[in-house]
Design an enzyme around this catalytic site. Sequence first.
Site, PDB file in Angstrom:
ATOM      1  N   ASP A 161      47.176  79.605  74.068  1.00  8.58           N
ATOM      2  CA  ASP A 161      46.633  78.362  74.610  1.00  8.58           C
ATOM      3  C   ASP A 161      46.462  77.363  73.477  1.00  8.58           C
ATOM      4  OD1 ASP A 161      46.426  79.328  77.237  1.00  8.58           O
ATOM      5  OD2 ASP A 161      44.495  80.257  76.800  1.00  8.58           O
ATOM      6  N   ASP A 195      49.539  76.946  82.454  1.00  4.91           N
ATOM      7  CA  ASP A 195      48.303  76.768  83.225  1.00  4.91           C
ATOM      8  C   ASP A 195      48.306  75.435  83.967  1.00  4.91           C
ATOM      9  OD1 ASP A 195      47.343  79.184  82.223  1.00  4.91           O
ATOM     10  OD2 ASP A 195      46.390  78.217  80.508  1.00  4.91           O
TER      11      ASP A 195
END
Length: 224
Positions: A161, A195
């Site tokens: 991420d 995401d």
Amino acid sequence: MNLKKAGLLIFLILLVDQISKFYIKTHYALGDGVEVASWFRIVFVENPGMAWGKKLSDFISFVTEPQSKIILTTFRLFAIVGIFYWLHTSIKKNAPKLLIISIALIFSGAFGNILDSLFYNYIFDSGTIYNAELDRWVDYGGVSKVNFEGYSGFMQGCVVDMLQFPMIDTTLPEWFPFWGGRRFTFFDPVFNIADMAISTGVGILLVFNKRAFAKPNQSEVLNE
């Protein structure tokens, strides 16, 4: 929308997602980042579990972290098979374009994060720091390299991420109930392109529910 166009959309999202992850993984040490703007930061974190960094082992005491990772990855594999079947049947049934785009976004996002879990632990090392005295890379904490040495076992890869949008980063006034004087950040979670694709797909289904799930003859009317 046909399968070829849906496949192209999926491929482009996967390409951007994986390029961004490879770049962050090979240019930043874990925890490093840069502030692009007051409301946008690039921060390298790794997510070993579910959303918000939670793991199955956090909720079930007798499940170890490696076991919870395998269970989660296995669930994700079954999920993307189901999502692909949903996409394929929706295209065959000539479902509304909006529905097909939404499913393609969700599939590409889920597939992008699956790639991290299945392969990153074999492609990258754990992140090392160069020791001039020893003339070699040692210890965890530096920038990872692609050397196929690996950093963990089967299905133990971590999802990369890097995107954070702290729209509000302030200290609450003292008079504020319960949290007065504390630092408040919104939106604090760190996420990735995959995401974003999943969230966008789900968001479209929620906001444009009637249009996305309209019957073929109804969708023609709604699209006019």
